[in-house]
Design a protein around this motif. Structure first.
Motif, PDB file in Angstrom:
ATOM      1  N   ALA A  23      36.812  47.643  38.532  1.00  0.00           N
ATOM      2  CA  ALA A  23      34.833  46.975  38.522  1.00  0.00           C
ATOM      3  C   ALA A  23      33.902  47.599  39.118  1.00  0.00           C
ATOM      4  CB  ALA A  23      35.293  45.583  39.204  1.00  0.00           C
ATOM      5  N   ASP A  24      34.044  47.975  40.259  1.00  0.00           N
ATOM      6  CA  ASP A  24      33.740  49.549  41.128  1.00  0.00           C
ATOM      7  C   ASP A  24      33.223  50.283  40.561  1.00  0.00           C
ATOM      8  OD1 ASP A  24      33.838  47.075  43.222  1.00  0.00           O
ATOM      9  OD2 ASP A  24      34.737  47.658  44.094  1.00  0.00           O
TER      10      ASP A  24
ATOM     11  N   TRP B  34      42.767  39.071  35.480  1.00  0.00           N
ATOM     12  CA  TRP B  34      43.790  38.589  36.879  1.00  0.00           C
ATOM     13  C   TRP B  34      43.885  40.560  37.083  1.00  0.00           C
ATOM     14  CZ3 TRP B  34      41.993  36.216  41.330  1.00  0.00           C
ATOM     15  CH2 TRP B  34      41.745  34.931  41.097  1.00  0.00           C
TER      16      TRP B  34
ATOM     17  N   SER C  77      32.823  39.700  35.927  1.00  0.00           N
ATOM     18  CA  SER C  77      33.692  39.179  35.652  1.00  0.00           C
ATOM     19  C   SER C  77      35.058  40.052  34.921  1.00  0.00           C
ATOM     20  CB  SER C  77      34.004  37.307  34.436  1.00  0.00           C
ATOM     21  OG  SER C  77      32.187  37.228  35.191  1.00  0.00           O
TER      22      SER C  77
ATOM     23  N   LEU D 200      30.893  39.367  42.268  1.00  0.00           N
ATOM     24  CA  LEU D 200      32.650  39.797  41.483  1.00  0.00           C
ATOM     25  C   LEU D 200      33.456  38.181  41.165  1.00  0.00           C
ATOM     26  CD1 LEU D 200      34.537  41.813  39.242  1.00  0.00           C
ATOM     27  CD2 LEU D 200      35.678  41.841  41.882  1.00  0.00           C
ATOM     28  N   THR D 201      33.212  37.875  39.948  1.00  0.00           N
ATOM     29  CA  THR D 201      34.611  36.713  39.889  1.00  0.00           C
ATOM     30  C   THR D 201      35.741  37.091  39.141  1.00  0.00           C
ATOM     31  OG1 THR D 201      32.489  35.429  39.458  1.00  0.00           O
ATOM     32  CG2 THR D 201      34.327  34.868  38.302  1.00  0.00           C
ATOM     33  N   ARG D 202      36.604  36.673  39.434  1.00  0.00           N
ATOM     34  CA  ARG D 202      38.288  37.247  38.729  1.00  0.00           C
ATOM     35  C   ARG D 202      38.259  36.480  38.386  1.00  0.00           C
ATOM     36  NH1 ARG D 202      41.619  40.922  42.037  1.00  0.00           N
ATOM     37  NH2 ARG D 202      42.857  41.436  39.909  1.00  0.00           N
TER      38      ARG D 202
ATOM     39  N   MET E 247      33.586  36.947  44.948  1.00  0.00           N
ATOM     40  CA  MET E 247      32.988  37.909  46.030  1.00  0.00           C
ATOM     41  C   MET E 247      31.810  38.855  45.777  1.00  0.00           C
ATOM     42  SD  MET E 247      37.118  40.124  45.984  1.00  0.00           S
ATOM     43  CE  MET E 247      37.418  40.243  44.189  1.00  0.00           C
TER      44      MET E 247
ATOM     45  N   TYR F  64      43.040  43.349  35.884  1.00  0.00           N
ATOM     46  CA  TYR F  64      42.499  44.334  36.370  1.00  0.00           C
ATOM     47  C   TYR F  64      42.469  44.229  37.928  1.00  0.00           C
ATOM     48  CZ  TYR F  64      40.090  44.411  31.551  1.00  0.00           C
ATOM     49  OH  TYR F  64      39.672  45.192  29.884  1.00  0.00           O
ATOM     50  N   THR F  65      42.118  45.317  38.724  1.00  0.00           N
ATOM     51  CA  THR F  65      41.670  45.765  39.771  1.00  0.00           C
ATOM     52  C   THR F  65      40.329  45.761  40.162  1.00  0.00           C
ATOM     53  OG1 THR F  65      41.302  48.364  39.654  1.00  0.00           O
ATOM     54  CG2 THR F  65      43.639  47.427  39.668  1.00  0.00           C
ATOM     55  N   VAL F  66      39.494  45.334  41.407  1.00  0.00           N
ATOM     56  CA  VAL F  66      38.194  45.827  41.802  1.00  0.00           C
ATOM     57  C   VAL F  66      37.999  46.587  41.836  1.00  0.00           C
ATOM     58  CG1 VAL F  66      37.445  44.744  43.642  1.00  0.00           C
ATOM     59  CG2 VAL F  66      39.617  43.098  43.622  1.00  0.00           C
TER      60      VAL F  66
ATOM     61  N   ARG G 173      29.955  41.904  46.252  1.00  0.00           N
ATOM     62  CA  ARG G 173      30.197  43.709  46.325  1.00  0.00           C
ATOM     63  C   ARG G 173      28.986  44.837  46.532  1.00  0.00           C
ATOM     64  NH1 ARG G 173      35.605  44.460  47.236  1.00  0.00           N
ATOM     65  NH2 ARG G 173      35.072  45.988  46.026  1.00  0.00           N
TER      66      ARG G 173
END
Length: 77
Positions: free
Chosen positions: A49-50, A42, A39, A18-20, A7, A44-46, A9
């Motif tokens: 990362a933000d 799975w 990276s 962002l890669t999950r 994604m 972790y929440t987006v 972001r």
């Protein structure tokens, strides 16, 4: 290996990719071209990362600047 989902972001004024996927923990990279990649596993929440990118925004800006200066030096004849 399972392929991650990518994604585009932005957080803290920093655009990043962002890669999950199947990684153990959050990874932050400043690539040679000055782009930023994160990276996360799975689990972790987006938002996590933000928040991390926002928290590290000053360091990321400095690292991107260093990388772009290196690129400019290497491009000179």
């Amino acid at each position: 290996m399972q392929k991650g989902r990518v994604m585009l972001r932005a957080a803290g004024g920093i655009p990043y990719e962002l890669t999950r996927g199947r990684v153990k923990r959050l990874n932050l990279r400043v690539r040679r071209d000055g782009t930023v990649a994160v990276s996360i596993p799975w689990s972790y929440t987006v938002g996590f990362a933000d928040a991390f990118v926002t928290e590290q925004a000053q360091w990321i800006r400095e690292a991107v600047s260093r990388q772009l200066r290196r690129n400019a030096r290497n491009d000179q004849p």
